[in-house]
Enzyme design. Structure first.
Site, short mmCIF file in Angstrom:
data_model
loop_
_atom_site.label_atom_id
_atom_site.label_comp_id
_atom_site.label_asym_id
_atom_site.label_seq_id
_atom_site.Cartn_x
_atom_site.Cartn_y
_atom_site.Cartn_z
N GLU A 173 0.85 -1.19 0.00
CA GLU A 173 0.00 0.00 0.00
C GLU A 173 0.89 1.24 0.00
O GLU A 173 1.77 1.38 0.85
CB GLU A 173 -0.92 0.01 1.21
CG GLU A 173 -1.78 1.26 1.35
CD GLU A 173 -2.64 1.52 0.11
OE1 GLU A 173 -2.46 2.60 -0.51
OE2 GLU A 173 -3.46 0.66 -0.25
N GLY B 41 2.81 -1.18 -5.55
CA GLY B 41 3.07 -2.53 -6.03
C GLY B 41 2.92 -2.57 -7.53
O GLY B 41 1.95 -2.05 -8.09
N GLY C 61 -22.39 17.51 -10.73
CA GLY C 61 -22.75 16.10 -10.84
C GLY C 61 -23.90 15.74 -9.92
O GLY C 61 -24.02 16.27 -8.82
N GLY C 62 -24.74 14.83 -10.41
CA GLY C 62 -25.94 14.46 -9.66
C GLY C 62 -25.93 13.04 -9.15
O GLY C 62 -26.98 12.49 -8.82
N GLY C 63 -24.75 12.42 -9.07
CA GLY C 63 -24.66 11.07 -8.52
C GLY C 63 -24.80 11.07 -7.02
O GLY C 63 -24.96 12.12 -6.39
N SER D 191 -24.49 14.27 -4.46
CA SER D 191 -25.71 14.61 -3.73
C SER D 191 -25.49 14.55 -2.23
O SER D 191 -26.01 15.38 -1.47
CB SER D 191 -26.85 13.67 -4.15
OG SER D 191 -27.13 13.80 -5.53
N GLU D 192 -24.71 13.57 -1.79
CA GLU D 192 -24.40 13.48 -0.36
C GLU D 192 -23.60 14.69 0.11
O GLU D 192 -23.91 15.29 1.14
CB GLU D 192 -23.63 12.19 -0.07
CG GLU D 192 -24.49 10.94 -0.16
CD GLU D 192 -23.71 9.66 0.04
OE1 GLU D 192 -24.32 8.66 0.42
OE2 GLU D 192 -22.49 9.65 -0.21
N ARG E 166 -26.38 17.34 -15.50
CA ARG E 166 -26.84 17.32 -16.88
C ARG E 166 -28.17 16.58 -17.03
O ARG E 166 -28.81 16.67 -18.07
CB ARG E 166 -25.79 16.65 -17.78
CG ARG E 166 -24.46 17.38 -17.82
CD ARG E 166 -23.49 16.66 -18.75
NE ARG E 166 -22.14 17.22 -18.66
CZ ARG E 166 -21.71 18.27 -19.36
NH1 ARG E 166 -22.54 18.88 -20.17
NH2 ARG E 166 -20.47 18.70 -19.22
N ASP F 118 -13.43 -2.01 -6.41
CA ASP F 118 -13.76 -0.99 -7.40
C ASP F 118 -12.93 -1.10 -8.67
O ASP F 118 -13.34 -0.62 -9.73
CB ASP F 118 -13.57 0.41 -6.80
CG ASP F 118 -14.60 0.73 -5.72
OD1 ASP F 118 -15.40 -0.16 -5.39
OD2 ASP F 118 -14.60 1.87 -5.22
N GLU G 242 -42.82 0.27 10.62
CA GLU G 242 -44.00 -0.60 10.58
C GLU G 242 -44.79 -0.43 9.28
O GLU G 242 -45.56 -1.31 8.90
CB GLU G 242 -44.91 -0.34 11.78
CG GLU G 242 -45.61 1.01 11.77
CD GLU G 242 -46.55 1.17 12.97
OE1 GLU G 242 -47.33 0.24 13.26
OE2 GLU G 242 -46.48 2.24 13.62
#
Length: 450
Positions: free
Chosen positions: A34, A114, A173-175, A179-180, A197, A305, A444
């Site tokens: 790493e 690596g 961007g609207g992903g 959004s978060e 877009r 990923d 519920e």
């Protein structure tokens, strides 16, 4: 042939570390490389620091809500530097935990990049190492799009290290990531404009979720500009000028302190990895693997990923453990990509599992029944707010099987996690109906929809 390691992992993110640990449990000799801090994107630049900032962003609303329950008004302000420092200190603490975990399992950690020399050889700095099996778990990184002035922008990686809170900010961007962060920064007191877009934010999620979340974010004070075709950035004495335009309309300029490109795409970290020295194949930068996470180079595998399947931390972890169970534990197992639950930590929060209504109709035609409910949770009645929760079940009329469950509202992630178990087990709508609800609760509603 004798190798230095039974398994060598390139990348010590969530997937890589989970794999290394599981393989070591089966008494494999494991090494891991790493170049950055242990924990990868999730711990250092993603899930963990982001969720801590989500918590921080909720306090102003909690202070306000308390007045409806009889508490006196609270005058409080955010110390941005303290928050950022505290969040990053927690990340450092987790880095140390990962190091101890790897030490306890006798996994040898090599600091550095690596690079694959051949099918069984890895170069990490001055160390040339050999391994029977190699696992690629290098994750992905945010990219900047090819727009004029993009050099003036920051990415989602940078937001955790801003020394000063932006007064005004544009999210491009609207992903779900964009959004978060739009919701987080708005909750922390920054004036936020989100630009996408698309017709709505969160393309790919259930249409009802897209609509409800977007309107909820607007209600919380976020300005959302949809269907934007042209975006340019320019820095001047006032700040950063973001020029936007829809087709056939005049230009609009938004002046901000900072720009986040959090949701405009990510790319696998497979560049300069040396995979060209092997038979491993890539598609648009992603490692191509089979259902066992195996590449065409038989002893080289990949998870997470960098394979660009479902880019979620728990998926990477399960892929890695399935690989270790199969290869080192003698327990053949594959990762199932059906009914993987996920959450969107916007404000309002959302979570989902299974098929969207559109996906279900594509697979099952009109043989569906969709159940919806929309209501104001009890909590908000005394707070005097018109916050809404929506819940939705998509059901196959022929089998009565629940194909998907979707929710927007407080604690959506916690609630959908439980619902996901039922859907994974093949629950029917009759099973939901036969379950007694916990009263009074929002959850519920999932067992009372008719």
């Amino acid at each position: 042939m004798t190798y230095d390691f039974d398994l060598f992992v390139i990348g010590a993110g969530s997937g890589g570390i989970a794999t290394a640990r599981r393989a070591a449990e089966y008494e494999a000799k494991v090494g891991i490389a790493e170049f950055d801090r242990l924990g990868g994107t999730c711990v250092n630049r993603g899930c963990v620091p982001k969720k801590l900032m989500v918590y921080a962003s909720h306090f102003p609303e909690l202070f306000s809500d308390a007045k409806g329950y009889g508490w006196s008004a609270v005058q409080s302000s955010l110390d941005w530097e303290k928050m950022i420092s505290t969040v990053n200190n927690e990340v450092i603490r987790l880095n140390g935990i990962y190091q101890k975990m790897l030490d306890n399992y006798k996994v040898e950690v090599f600091q550095g990049y690596g690079k694959v020399v051949d099918a069984h050889t890895i170069l990490v700095g001055d160390h040339q190492l050999t391994a029977d099996k190699i696992l690629i778990a290098v994750g992905a990184h945010p990219i900047k799009p090819n727009i004029l002035g993009v050099e003036h922008a920051i990415t989602s990686d940078d937001i955790f290290h801003l020394q000063k809170q932006p007064e005004r900010m544009v999210i491009l961007g609207g992903g779900y990531i964009g959004s978060e962060f739009a919701s987080i920064m708005n909750g922390l007191g920054t004036e936020v404009t989100q630009i996408t877009r698309s017709e709505t934010i969160l393309r790919g999620f259930d249409q009802d979720l897209q609509t409800e979340i977007q309107q909820g974010m607007i209600n919380h004070g976020i300005r959302i500009l949809n269907n934007i075709q042209l975006i340019t950035l320019e820095k001047d004495a006032e700040g950063i000028k973001v020029t936007v335009r829809k087709d056939g309309e005049s230009e609009e300029i938004v002046v901000v302190d900072a720009v986040s490109l959090a949701a405009l795409g990510r790319k696998p970290n497979t560049q300069n990895l040396g995979l060209e020295n092997t038979k491993v194949k890539l598609h648009d930068g992603a490692v191509i693997v089979d259902k066992y996470s195996q590449t065409v180079e038989g002893n080289i595998y990949a998870v997470g990923d960098c394979t660009n399947k479902i880019n979620l931390t728990p998926v990477a972890i399960n892929e890695g453990r399935a690989f270790a169970d199969t290869v080192f534990g003698g327990k053949s197992r594959i990762m199932s990509y059906e009914n993987v639950p996920t959450a969107i930590f916007t404000n309002p929060e959302a979570a989902t599992v299974g098929l969207t209504e559109a996906e279900a109709r594509e697979k099952h035609g009109d043989a569906l029944k969709v159940y919806r409910t929309r209501f104001r949770p009890m909590y908000y009645t005394l707070a005097g707010k018109e916050e809404k929760t929506i819940m939705k079940l998509v059901v196959d009329k022929k089998t009565d099987k629940v194909l998907g469950a979707h929710m927007v509202g407080t604690n959506a992630a916690e609630i959908i996690q439980g619902i996901a178990i039922a859907i994974k087990m093949g629950a029917t709508k009759a099973n939901f109906d036969a379950t007694i609800g916990i009263h009074p609760s929002s959850a519920e509603e999932f067992v009372t929809m008719r």
